[in-house]
Design a protein around this motif. Structure first.
Motif, PDB file in Angstrom:
ATOM      1  N   PRO A  84      34.357  52.444  32.023  1.00 33.96           N
ATOM      2  CA  PRO A  84      35.542  53.125  31.476  1.00 33.96           C
ATOM      3  C   PRO A  84      36.525  52.202  30.768  1.00 33.96           C
ATOM      4  CG  PRO A  84      35.095  53.818  33.740  1.00 33.96           C
ATOM      5  CD  PRO A  84      34.211  52.655  33.459  1.00 33.96           C
ATOM      6  N   PHE A  85      36.621  50.978  31.210  1.00 32.27           N
ATOM      7  CA  PHE A  85      37.541  50.039  30.558  1.00 32.27           C
ATOM      8  C   PHE A  85      36.985  48.629  30.719  1.00 32.27           C
ATOM      9  CE2 PHE A  85      39.021  50.846  34.843  1.00 32.27           C
ATOM     10  CZ  PHE A  85      39.252  49.591  35.370  1.00 32.27           C
ATOM     11  N   THR A  86      37.419  47.747  29.821  1.00 30.43           N
ATOM     12  CA  THR A  86      36.864  46.388  29.772  1.00 30.43           C
ATOM     13  C   THR A  86      37.951  45.392  29.385  1.00 30.43           C
ATOM     14  OG1 THR A  86      34.801  47.343  28.955  1.00 30.43           O
ATOM     15  CG2 THR A  86      35.024  44.959  28.796  1.00 30.43           C
ATOM     16  N   ALA A  87      37.853  44.213  29.949  1.00 25.97           N
ATOM     17  CA  ALA A  87      38.672  43.080  29.503  1.00 25.97           C
ATOM     18  C   ALA A  87      37.790  41.831  29.530  1.00 25.97           C
ATOM     19  CB  ALA A  87      39.893  42.887  30.403  1.00 25.97           C
ATOM     20  N   VAL A  88      37.794  41.099  28.418  1.00 22.20           N
ATOM     21  CA  VAL A  88      36.982  39.882  28.316  1.00 22.20           C
ATOM     22  C   VAL A  88      37.931  38.693  28.234  1.00 22.20           C
ATOM     23  CG1 VAL A  88      35.159  38.687  27.071  1.00 22.20           C
ATOM     24  CG2 VAL A  88      35.238  41.185  27.039  1.00 22.20           C
ATOM     25  N   TYR A  89      37.850  37.837  29.250  1.00 17.22           N
ATOM     26  CA  TYR A  89      38.665  36.622  29.286  1.00 17.22           C
ATOM     27  C   TYR A  89      37.772  35.421  29.008  1.00 17.22           C
ATOM     28  CZ  TYR A  89      42.764  38.952  31.282  1.00 17.22           C
ATOM     29  OH  TYR A  89      43.859  39.748  31.477  1.00 17.22           O
ATOM     30  N   LEU A  90      38.237  34.515  28.144  1.00 13.24           N
ATOM     31  CA  LEU A  90      37.540  33.266  27.869  1.00 13.24           C
ATOM     32  C   LEU A  90      38.357  32.100  28.404  1.00 13.24           C
ATOM     33  CD1 LEU A  90      36.311  33.891  24.195  1.00 13.24           C
ATOM     34  CD2 LEU A  90      35.095  34.321  26.343  1.00 13.24           C
ATOM     35  N   ALA A  91      37.656  31.037  28.741  1.00 17.04           N
ATOM     36  CA  ALA A  91      38.309  29.854  29.312  1.00 17.04           C
ATOM     37  C   ALA A  91      38.547  28.823  28.214  1.00 17.04           C
ATOM     38  CB  ALA A  91      37.459  29.264  30.430  1.00 17.04           C
ATOM     39  N   PRO A  92      39.775  28.713  27.673  1.00 21.00           N
ATOM     40  CA  PRO A  92      40.033  27.702  26.651  1.00 21.00           C
ATOM     41  C   PRO A  92      40.103  26.298  27.201  1.00 21.00           C
ATOM     42  CG  PRO A  92      42.056  28.851  27.203  1.00 21.00           C
ATOM     43  CD  PRO A  92      40.966  29.509  27.991  1.00 21.00           C
ATOM     44  N   GLY A  93      40.249  26.192  28.507  1.00 19.30           N
ATOM     45  CA  GLY A  93      40.331  24.879  29.141  1.00 19.30           C
ATOM     46  C   GLY A  93      40.342  25.053  30.644  1.00 19.30           C
ATOM     47  N   PRO A  94      40.289  23.972  31.400  1.00 18.23           N
ATOM     48  CA  PRO A  94      40.295  24.067  32.860  1.00 18.23           C
ATOM     49  C   PRO A  94      41.558  24.754  33.372  1.00 18.23           C
ATOM     50  CG  PRO A  94      39.679  21.853  32.138  1.00 18.23           C
ATOM     51  CD  PRO A  94      40.176  22.573  30.932  1.00 18.23           C
ATOM     52  N   GLY A  95      41.374  25.661  34.341  1.00 15.93           N
ATOM     53  CA  GLY A  95      42.517  26.305  34.973  1.00 15.93           C
ATOM     54  C   GLY A  95      43.196  27.357  34.138  1.00 15.93           C
ATOM     55  N   ARG A  96      42.563  27.813  33.058  1.00 15.02           N
ATOM     56  CA  ARG A  96      43.198  28.814  32.203  1.00 15.02           C
ATOM     57  C   ARG A  96      42.185  29.867  31.779  1.00 15.02           C
ATOM     58  NH1 ARG A  96      46.141  26.649  27.147  1.00 15.02           N
ATOM     59  NH2 ARG A  96      46.670  28.871  27.054  1.00 15.02           N
ATOM     60  N   LEU A  97      42.662  31.083  31.616  1.00 18.03           N
ATOM     61  CA  LEU A  97      41.896  32.180  31.033  1.00 18.03           C
ATOM     62  C   LEU A  97      42.772  32.867  29.998  1.00 18.03           C
ATOM     63  CD1 LEU A  97      40.139  33.857  34.114  1.00 18.03           C
ATOM     64  CD2 LEU A  97      39.054  32.493  32.327  1.00 18.03           C
ATOM     65  N   ARG A  98      42.179  33.178  28.867  1.00 20.94           N
ATOM     66  CA  ARG A  98      42.921  33.849  27.800  1.00 20.94           C
ATOM     67  C   ARG A  98      42.191  35.136  27.421  1.00 20.94           C
ATOM     68  NH1 ARG A  98      43.950  29.945  23.257  1.00 20.94           N
ATOM     69  NH2 ARG A  98      45.501  29.203  24.748  1.00 20.94           N
ATOM     70  N   LEU A  99      42.933  36.221  27.319  1.00 20.83           N
ATOM     71  CA  LEU A  99      42.340  37.507  26.967  1.00 20.83           C
ATOM     72  C   LEU A  99      41.833  37.460  25.529  1.00 20.83           C
ATOM     73  CD1 LEU A  99      41.836  40.463  27.877  1.00 20.83           C
ATOM     74  CD2 LEU A  99      44.049  41.031  26.835  1.00 20.83           C
ATOM     75  N   ALA A 100      40.533  37.668  25.358  1.00 18.70           N
ATOM     76  CA  ALA A 100      39.934  37.639  24.030  1.00 18.70           C
ATOM     77  C   ALA A 100      39.751  39.033  23.454  1.00 18.70           C
ATOM     78  CB  ALA A 100      38.578  36.922  24.067  1.00 18.70           C
ATOM     79  N   ALA A 101      39.535  40.029  24.305  1.00 13.99           N
ATOM     80  CA  ALA A 101      39.353  41.406  23.831  1.00 13.99           C
ATOM     81  C   ALA A 101      39.473  42.339  25.023  1.00 13.99           C
ATOM     82  CB  ALA A 101      38.001  41.584  23.157  1.00 13.99           C
ATOM     83  N   ALA A 102      39.898  43.576  24.759  1.00  9.50           N
ATOM     84  CA  ALA A 102      40.021  44.578  25.814  1.00  9.50           C
ATOM     85  C   ALA A 102      39.986  45.960  25.187  1.00  9.50           C
ATOM     86  CB  ALA A 102      41.305  44.387  26.615  1.00  9.50           C
ATOM     87  N   THR A 103      39.533  46.946  25.954  1.00  8.16           N
ATOM     88  CA  THR A 103      39.593  48.325  25.482  1.00  8.16           C
ATOM     89  C   THR A 103      41.014  48.851  25.665  1.00  8.16           C
ATOM     90  OG1 THR A 103      38.836  49.018  27.668  1.00  8.16           O
ATOM     91  CG2 THR A 103      37.177  48.802  25.968  1.00  8.16           C
ATOM     92  N   ALA A 104      41.322  49.906  24.955  1.00 10.42           N
ATOM     93  CA  ALA A 104      42.684  50.435  24.944  1.00 10.42           C
ATOM     94  C   ALA A 104      43.058  51.031  26.295  1.00 10.42           C
ATOM     95  CB  ALA A 104      42.818  51.491  23.852  1.00 10.42           C
ATOM     96  N   VAL A 105      44.353  50.982  26.616  1.00  6.86           N
ATOM     97  CA  VAL A 105      44.880  51.602  27.831  1.00  6.86           C
ATOM     98  C   VAL A 105      45.842  52.708  27.414  1.00  6.86           C
ATOM     99  CG1 VAL A 105      44.642  49.495  29.185  1.00  6.86           C
ATOM    100  CG2 VAL A 105      46.779  49.923  27.962  1.00  6.86           C
ATOM    101  N   ALA A 106      46.256  53.506  28.374  1.00  8.42           N
ATOM    102  CA  ALA A 106      47.174  54.595  28.087  1.00  8.42           C
ATOM    103  C   ALA A 106      48.487  54.062  27.517  1.00  8.42           C
ATOM    104  CB  ALA A 106      47.443  55.395  29.364  1.00  8.42           C
ATOM    105  N   ALA A 107      49.141  54.902  26.728  1.00 10.41           N
ATOM    106  CA  ALA A 107      50.362  54.466  26.039  1.00 10.41           C
ATOM    107  C   ALA A 107      51.459  54.082  27.019  1.00 10.41           C
ATOM    108  CB  ALA A 107      50.851  55.574  25.108  1.00 10.41           C
TER     109      ALA A 107
END
Length: 561
Positions: free
Chosen positions: A206-229
């Motif tokens: 139903p919903f998705t969020a993809v986090y990538l690791a730009p470096g140690p100890g960090r995650l950055r949201l790269a893409a996600a499906t839409a959420v309610a307004a």
């Protein structure tokens, strides 16, 4: 005994033969229901009940205006928690969750048309395990006609196909994900594509969020499906070493990254209240390159099949992400090498120009002094100085040509040449050197059908460089120089070049083939490699008739550059 008493006996016999389910039916006070005492049941109802209870297939019998339910053990297992309360109850009260949308319209269509209906893989939502569950069935509805022509009830046969429908649907998702992510060049492209694909399959994710690791100890949201307004979406940047709150998204994903194992999350952390999600690590060479958060369909049981699907999905995303990382690293490496090559070419070009200027200034006075000098001893000294300066100038010009060739800026000056004679003359220059080295030099350059357009000076550099390298790395035996016509062109190159260039001739004699083949792959560098590379680019031009004379061995022709 006959009539009602026999009818009652028959129904009781059916109940007695029906096992535990028959016992439940026998314990119901049927007289208190619209169906009445069993001894008053119509013969068509009794016969339909006999068929139902005697079948291993899930079957149900719906009788009377209210469609009161009778069913067998297989059907009882299918409706789950609705059994045994559904026995003798109206269908609309047993299935209120789908009566208005699916079940009711089907029964009305059968009763109105008096014709059977069969539907495959029809979706129903049922509360049979304590929650509203999405399920699929092959169903058939057979009207039971009374002697007076009215429809007394409906015989219902059902086969659950939920597992097959879900598996096929999930396989289509995985196939789409594989085809869409194949060949993507960056991890960010993979993340966006994964979110787009999963957004089109919300029945499973139903919903998705993809986090990538730009470096140690960090995650950055790269893409996600839409959420309610009115909902807050997933956090953009997470610091795993110092999570903002215990039990928050950063803290939970930090545990996923640290343990490299999936974990369940409340969907509210990503803006989906009342739902839950599975956070799965995206692994690359035993390192966590990101986290894929996948929503769970609340209308599906989280069984082993569902969790296996999530695992396969995450592994597919991990593979696509690893391939994109590799592509990106190779591209960055190639760009760095290209930048180094450009810097090298610029350096050689600048150095060559810097050398040419003082050499030209040096040659001018020497040649002027030589033109007026008549003393023999003095003249010999000036001639020696001139020869040395010209040799150095030739080396500088060669270095400049190398830089131009590698930069793709070298231009030839083509003219018709008797290539056999010129090649033989160039090879003969090395004969004394080969003799001194104890090697044989064979020159096989028969006359060609006609002149060949080449840049004479560049051809000279190519042949001399090849023979110089052959002499340097041949330790026993000899070298054969062979020039031959090939279709509309000619072929020449030592066999050690053939190992790396498909335009080669000049075969090697067996005694030294191994050593020279190894040399061609490792040692052919500098001017030799640059000029020999011109062969493969069709540098040696056109035949007298203007046709391409680049390599055409075995009927394979490529146009001259």
């Amino acid at each position: 005994m006959n009539g009602p008493e026999r009818q009652h006996s028959t129904v009781e016999e059916l109940f007695a033969a029906g096992g535990s389910l028959g016992s439940l039916m026998s314990g119901i006070d049927w007289a208190a229901t619209p169906l009445g005492r069993t001894d008053t049941w119509p013969a068509r109802l009794t016969e339909a009940l006999r068929i139902t209870l005697g079948s291993e297939q899930p079957m149900a019998l719906f009788w009377g205006p209210e469609l009161r339910m009778l069913y067998n053990a297989s059907y009882a297992a299918l409706i789950g928690s609705k059994h045994p309360g559904a026995l003798g109850e109206p269908c609309g009260e047993v299935f209120p969750e789908n009566w208005e949308t699916t079940t009711g319209p089907l029964f009305r269509a059968v009763l109105d048309s008096r014709k059977p209906i069969m539907v495959t893989d029809m979706g129903f939502t049922l509360i049979r395990r304590g929650f509203l569950e999405q399920s699929y069935y092959d169903v058939s509805f057979q009207p039971i006609t009374q002697p007076d022509g009215t429809v007394g009830g409906v015989l219902h046969v059902v086969i659950e196909t939920t597992a097959r429908v879900l598996n096929e649907r999930r396989l289509r998702l995985l196939a789409a994900l594989g085809s869409r992510t194949a060949g993507l060049l960056t991890p960010q492209d993979v993340a966006r594509t994964v979110a787009e694909v999963l957004d089109g399959h919300r029945e499973d994710v139903p919903f998705t969020a993809v986090y990538l690791a730009p470096g140690p100890g960090r995650l950055r949201l790269a893409a996600a499906t839409a959420v309610a307004a009115d909902a807050t979406g997933p956090a953009e940047d997470l610091r795993l070493e110092e999570p903002a709150e215990e039990g928050g998204l950063a803290a939970r994903l930090a545990a996923v990254v640290e343990g490299a194992a999936p974990a369940w999350l409340p969907g509210s952390l990503l803006g989906w209240r009342g739902q839950k999600a599975l956070a799965h690590p995206l692994l690359r060479s035993d390192e966590v390159a990101g986290v894929l958060v996948m929503g769970v369909n609340p209308k599906l049981p989280v069984n082993a099949s569902y969790q296996d699907f999530y695992d396969v999905l995450a592994r597919g995303v991990s593979a696509a992400l690893a391939a994109a990382h590799t592509q990106q690293e190779q591209r960055l490496r190639a760009e760095a090498l290209a930048e180094l090559d450009r810097a090298k070419t610029t350096f050689f070009s600048n150095v060559s120009h810097e050398f040419r200027t003082p050499l030209t200034l040096l040659l001018g006075p020497v040649q002027q002094a030589l033109s007026v000098e008549d003393r023999p001893e003095r003249r010999r000294q000036l001639e020696l100085a001139e020869r040395s300066a010209l040799r150095l100038l030739k080396l500088v010009n060669t270095l400049l040509d190398v830089s131009r060739a590698e930069a793709g800026r070298l231009r030839g000056h083509f003219e018709p040449v008797d290539l056999s004679r010129v090649t033989a003359e160039l090879a003969a220059v090395f004969r004394s050197a080969f003799d001194l080295a104890g090697l044989s030099l064979r020159v096989e350059c028969p006359p060609l059908p006609g002149p060949v357009h080449v840049d004479r000076e560049m051809w000279e550099k190519i042949v001399l460089n090849l023979l110089s390298n052959a002499l340097k790395f041949t330790f026993a035996g000899g070298v054969t120089v062979r020039l031959a016509a090939a279709g509309a062109g000619v072929l020449i190159a030592p066999a050690h070049v053939a190992a790396g260039y498909d335009c080669a001739v000049l075969p090697l004699d067996p005694p030294w083939q191994r050593e020279l083949t190894a040399f061609s792959r490792v040692e052919l560098t500098g001017a030799a490699a640059s000029f020999v590379g011109l062969l493969d680019r069709g540098w040696w031009g056109r035949t007298e008739k203007g046709r391409s004379a680049a390599h055409e061995g075995e009927g394979d022709g490529r146009p001259a550059g």
